[in-house]
Write a protein that holds these residues in place. Structure first.
Motif, mmCIF file in Angstrom:
data_model
loop_
_atom_site.group_PDB
_atom_site.id
_atom_site.type_symbol
_atom_site.label_atom_id
_atom_site.label_comp_id
_atom_site.label_asym_id
_atom_site.label_seq_id
_atom_site.Cartn_x
_atom_site.Cartn_y
_atom_site.Cartn_z
ATOM 1 N N ILE A 246 78.321 13.920 58.447
ATOM 2 C CA ILE A 246 79.114 13.572 59.620
ATOM 3 C C ILE A 246 79.195 12.062 59.823
ATOM 4 O O ILE A 246 80.225 11.529 60.255
ATOM 5 N N THR A 247 78.113 11.331 59.496
ATOM 6 C CA THR A 247 78.137 9.879 59.690
ATOM 7 C C THR A 247 79.179 9.196 58.803
ATOM 8 O O THR A 247 80.013 8.430 59.306
ATOM 9 N N PRO A 248 79.186 9.427 57.483
ATOM 10 C CA PRO A 248 80.245 8.788 56.676
ATOM 11 C C PRO A 248 81.648 9.246 57.076
ATOM 12 O O PRO A 248 82.599 8.461 56.980
ATOM 13 N N MET A 249 81.806 10.476 57.553
ATOM 14 C CA MET A 249 83.132 10.918 58.010
ATOM 15 C C MET A 249 83.590 10.085 59.196
ATOM 16 O O MET A 249 84.739 9.610 59.243
ATOM 17 N N LEU A 250 82.720 9.937 60.185
ATOM 18 C CA LEU A 250 83.090 9.209 61.397
ATOM 19 C C LEU A 250 83.300 7.722 61.130
ATOM 20 O O LEU A 250 84.137 7.081 61.772
ATOM 21 N N VAL A 251 82.539 7.168 60.184
ATOM 22 C CA VAL A 251 82.660 5.740 59.879
ATOM 23 C C VAL A 251 83.850 5.473 58.965
ATOM 24 O O VAL A 251 84.708 4.625 59.255
ATOM 25 N N ASP A 252 83.939 6.216 57.855
ATOM 26 C CA ASP A 252 84.949 5.923 56.830
ATOM 27 C C ASP A 252 86.330 6.484 57.154
ATOM 28 O O ASP A 252 87.349 5.914 56.744
ATOM 29 N N ILE A 253 86.382 7.620 57.881
ATOM 30 C CA ILE A 253 87.678 8.241 58.168
ATOM 31 C C ILE A 253 88.132 7.955 59.594
ATOM 32 O O ILE A 253 89.267 7.529 59.826
ATOM 33 N N SER A 254 87.222 8.160 60.575
ATOM 34 C CA SER A 254 87.603 7.958 61.981
ATOM 35 C C SER A 254 87.574 6.497 62.387
ATOM 36 O O SER A 254 88.199 6.118 63.385
ATOM 37 N N LEU A 305 89.374 20.090 62.305
ATOM 38 C CA LEU A 305 88.666 18.817 62.143
ATOM 39 C C LEU A 305 89.198 18.044 60.940
ATOM 40 O O LEU A 305 89.174 16.805 60.937
ATOM 41 N N THR A 306 89.688 18.749 59.940
ATOM 42 C CA THR A 306 90.289 18.085 58.779
ATOM 43 C C THR A 306 91.455 17.193 59.206
ATOM 44 O O THR A 306 91.695 16.128 58.628
ATOM 45 N N LEU A 307 92.178 17.622 60.242
ATOM 46 C CA LEU A 307 93.327 16.864 60.737
ATOM 47 C C LEU A 307 92.933 15.852 61.802
ATOM 48 O O LEU A 307 93.461 14.736 61.831
ATOM 49 N N THR A 308 92.015 16.225 62.689
ATOM 50 C CA THR A 308 91.690 15.361 63.833
ATOM 51 C C THR A 308 90.748 14.213 63.469
ATOM 52 O O THR A 308 90.621 13.265 64.255
ATOM 53 N N LEU A 309 90.087 14.272 62.316
ATOM 54 C CA LEU A 309 89.159 13.195 61.944
ATOM 55 C C LEU A 309 89.841 11.837 61.899
ATOM 56 O O LEU A 309 89.197 10.809 62.132
ATOM 57 N N GLU A 310 91.118 11.808 61.600
ATOM 58 C CA GLU A 310 91.810 10.534 61.458
ATOM 59 C C GLU A 310 92.160 9.909 62.804
ATOM 60 O O GLU A 310 92.589 8.751 62.852
ATOM 61 N N ASN A 311 92.006 10.662 63.901
ATOM 62 C CA ASN A 311 92.203 10.117 65.247
ATOM 63 C C ASN A 311 90.857 10.094 65.958
ATOM 64 O O ASN A 311 90.263 11.148 66.208
ATOM 65 N N PRO A 312 90.312 8.922 66.301
ATOM 66 C CA PRO A 312 88.961 8.846 66.872
ATOM 67 C C PRO A 312 88.765 9.721 68.106
ATOM 68 O O PRO A 312 87.721 10.385 68.238
ATOM 69 N N TYR A 313 89.733 9.740 69.017
ATOM 70 C CA TYR A 313 89.578 10.516 70.256
ATOM 71 C C TYR A 313 89.581 12.017 69.975
ATOM 72 O O TYR A 313 88.731 12.767 70.478
#
Length: 419
Positions: A246-254, A305-313
């Motif tokens: 989850i950490t690399p997802m939130l940092v690298d994608i979000s 989540l695959t779609l929403t990860l790219e939008n931080p909110y």
């Protein structure tokens, strides 16, 4: 049920049931929750202290990471083995014994001079994990009114979820400031508090003659029970496939800063705690329908989540509700297993924690496989497929029951098992 008091100062069973009907869970449940809280800290706190442990014991980060793997395997293997050797011990005495093992294991972690002793202490501690939660879940259902059984299980399991909100961040902070050994010292103290509470407040409940091992294994290896254990492993696998990365997802994608991830995980922790409590209420109301709907929502949220990860909110909102759904299934699965193994539920309930931990390991592996072959963004989609398979497993289980017994008989059986 017996109508006599268990011991001086304890309620009789009818009195305990009446207190449950008034809506108040007994204080004895809190002792089990504290034990589960300490177990949750022990399992996850090492993740935030790996660099400190590696530097202190002169091992590599991958070697230090084996402390996590060793613990998971200790739970998976140790829970059924310890249950086999202790199945004749009365439940209160067994809880005391398991908490003593837990305390000793963490105390050894505090003073461990070498990597070998530390990983041995971790495995010893893990042996108490699954059996304590299994016995604690069974004990919880006997401390409350029949219609509040799933709620009581969720109160005990809430210790695990609250540990991720409060215990792990606080324990990691202590370890970073005072040394990693101090974190295990704090966990040891929590174990002692739980032990004192168990001795003082848990009543000695009357038990029938323990089922022999052959009977327990026959209950465990029935296809319907194995199917529910597999469904539980899939639920946990869908969780850890995403949670591990989850950490690399939130940092690298979000696009979040790394220091902000902690607060997102705290919000996720609130979500899993809410899901655990709501899941218990729903399971007490309608067990199988609530489990089926929850698994369906879980699969949809992971796919989203695959779609929403790219939008931080949107990512943060989805992660919160994913936490609610991911842990909403846990109390219902435990009750489902106990309902199906009423003659000898202990081995089945402890084996459920083995299955859940195998699911954790499998989910983490699958998440890594997804990253290697299809990229970080694809991990939630893989997790959604796992949750979808869990949903299919539940539907098949319900179909088999209805085919063999008829829908009316199944509904009556669930109502009777709840009482």
């Amino acid at each position: 049920m017996s109508t006599t008091g268990y011991q001086t100062g304890y309620k009789t069973e009818p009195e305990a049931s009446q207190s449950g009907k008034r809506g108040a869970f007994p204080l004895s449940l809190l002792c089990l929750t504290i034990g589960a809280f300490a177990i949750g800290m022990t399992e996850f706190i090492i993740m935030g202290l790996l660099p400190n442990v590696a530097a202190d014991l002169n091992v590599s980060i991958p070697q230090a990471g084996q402390l996590i793997t060793g613990y998971a395997l200790g739970v998976a293997v140790g829970a059924p083995i310890l249950t086999v050797f202790t199945h004749k011990i009365p439940q209160k005495k067994l809880l005391v014994l398991l908490m003593c093992i837990f305390i000793i294991g963490n105390a050894l972690s505090v003073i461990a001079p070498t990597y070998g002793l530390l990983i041995s202490a971790r495995i010893l501690t893990a042996f108490a994990h699954g059996t304590f939660l299994g016995v604690g879940s069974i004990m919880a259902t006997r401390l409350v009114a029949p219609e509040r059984r799933a709620g009581a299980v969720s109160v005990v399991l809430a210790g695990l979820t609250i540990a991720n909100i409060i215990g792990v961040p606080f324990g990691t902070f202590i370890g970073q400031q005072l040394g990693w050994r101090s974190s295990f010292g704090a966990i040891t103290i929590l174990g002692i508090i739980s032990l004192i509470g168990i001795i003082r407040f848990i009543p000695v409940l009357p038990q029938g003659a323990p089922a022999n091992l052959a009977q327990q294994f026959r209950n465990l290896v029935r296809p319907q029970v194995l199917l529910v254990l597999l469904v539980g492993a899939m639920g946990c696998g869908s969780l850890f496939a995403v949670f591990t990365y989850i950490t690399p997802m939130l940092v690298d994608i979000s696009g979040f800063a790394e220091q902000n991830v902690t607060w997102i995980l705290v919000l996720f922790g609130f979500g899993v705690t809410l899901g655990n409590m709501v899941g218990g209420r729903l399971a007490d109301w309608k067990l199988m329908p609530s489990l089926i709907v929850n698994f369906g929502i879980l699969a949809v949220l992971l796919a989203a989540l695959t779609l929403t990860l790219e939008n931080p909110y949107l990512a943060v909102i989805t992660i919160f509700f994913w936490g609610v759904a991911a842990f909403g299934i846990m109390p219902g699965l435990q009750i489902r297993i106990m309902n199906m193994t009423r003659e000898a539920p202990l081995l089945a309930t402890t084996s459920s924690h083995s299955a859940f931990n195998l699911g954790n390991a499998g989910g983490a592996y699958l998440g890594g496989y997804a990253i290697t072959h299809t990229g970080l963004i694809s991990v939630p989609l893989y997790a959604a497929v796992i949750a979808g398979l869990g949903l299919l497993g539940l539907l098949f289980s319900l179909f088999v029951e209805r085919k063999h017994h008829g829908p009316e008989v199944v509904e009556v059986a669930e109502a009777v098992s709840a009482s």
